[in-house]
Design an enzyme around this catalytic site. Sequence first.
Site, PDB file in Angstrom:
ATOM      1  N   CYS A 187      15.046  14.894   0.828  1.00 51.38           N
ATOM      2  CA  CYS A 187      16.309  14.913   0.087  1.00 51.38           C
ATOM      3  C   CYS A 187      16.799  16.364   0.061  1.00 51.38           C
ATOM      4  O   CYS A 187      16.362  17.181   0.861  1.00 51.38           O
ATOM      5  CB  CYS A 187      16.167  14.306  -1.310  1.00 51.38           C
ATOM      6  N   ASN A 236      14.153  18.408  -3.102  1.00 52.18           N
ATOM      7  CA  ASN A 236      12.753  17.991  -3.166  1.00 52.18           C
ATOM      8  C   ASN A 236      12.175  18.041  -4.579  1.00 52.18           C
ATOM      9  O   ASN A 236      11.012  18.350  -4.782  1.00 52.18           O
ATOM     10  CB  ASN A 236      11.899  18.815  -2.197  1.00 52.18           C
ATOM     11  N   CYS A 275      13.697  15.482  -7.035  1.00 45.22           N
ATOM     12  CA  CYS A 275      14.076  14.212  -7.680  1.00 45.22           C
ATOM     13  C   CYS A 275      13.722  13.016  -6.804  1.00 45.22           C
ATOM     14  O   CYS A 275      12.750  12.323  -7.052  1.00 45.22           O
ATOM     15  CB  CYS A 275      15.574  14.177  -7.995  1.00 45.22           C
ATOM     16  N   ARG A 276      14.525  12.796  -5.763  1.00 44.87           N
ATOM     17  CA  ARG A 276      14.398  11.576  -4.971  1.00 44.87           C
ATOM     18  C   ARG A 276      13.212  11.578  -4.020  1.00 44.87           C
ATOM     19  O   ARG A 276      12.442  10.613  -3.979  1.00 44.87           O
ATOM     20  CB  ARG A 276      15.685  11.337  -4.171  1.00 44.87           C
ATOM     21  N   ASP A 333      21.787  10.534  -5.710  1.00 42.40           N
ATOM     22  CA  ASP A 333      21.146  11.681  -6.346  1.00 42.40           C
ATOM     23  C   ASP A 333      21.272  11.560  -7.866  1.00 42.40           C
ATOM     24  O   ASP A 333      22.381  11.539  -8.393  1.00 42.40           O
ATOM     25  CB  ASP A 333      21.808  12.967  -5.865  1.00 42.40           C
TER      26      ASP A 333
END
Length: 154
Positions: free
Chosen positions: A9, A12, A14-15, A124
Amino acid sequence: MATSLLFVCLGNICRSPLAEAAFRDAAERAALDVHVDSAGTGEWHVGHPPDPRSQEVAARHGIDISGYRARRVSPGDFRTFDYMLALDPENLRDLIAIAPSDTSAEISLLLDHVPGRRGQGVRDPYYGGVADFDTVWNDVTAAADALVAKLSRE
């Protein structure tokens, strides 16, 4: 030899850490031999742990990601990993743009592996609330299950 997957993402935190955790969990339950990591296309959060909301969502599902640390995609990743899975179309474009000519990785959008989700990105959640992180968890879990099913057939 273990199949290797890198979830990517923007930052690097959260998702992609949630995608890594969900896939790692699904692969373990299926007894798949895999190497899994996550990274970001940006460098703002390098060395930082996942967002506390990501940690909270993972913990609610029995997974501790507090030891994960953000890192940026490196040129070597394109030769080290079998699959590089972008969490959204923008990061997919960025990966394709920076891929060296000798890349051996299959680069794709994560949700392309979920039936009926081709071309969709995982939204996001950074500027959202806990419910947005729950939505990410649902998306990455669906993708993890689909990837495990795919790799189990290969």
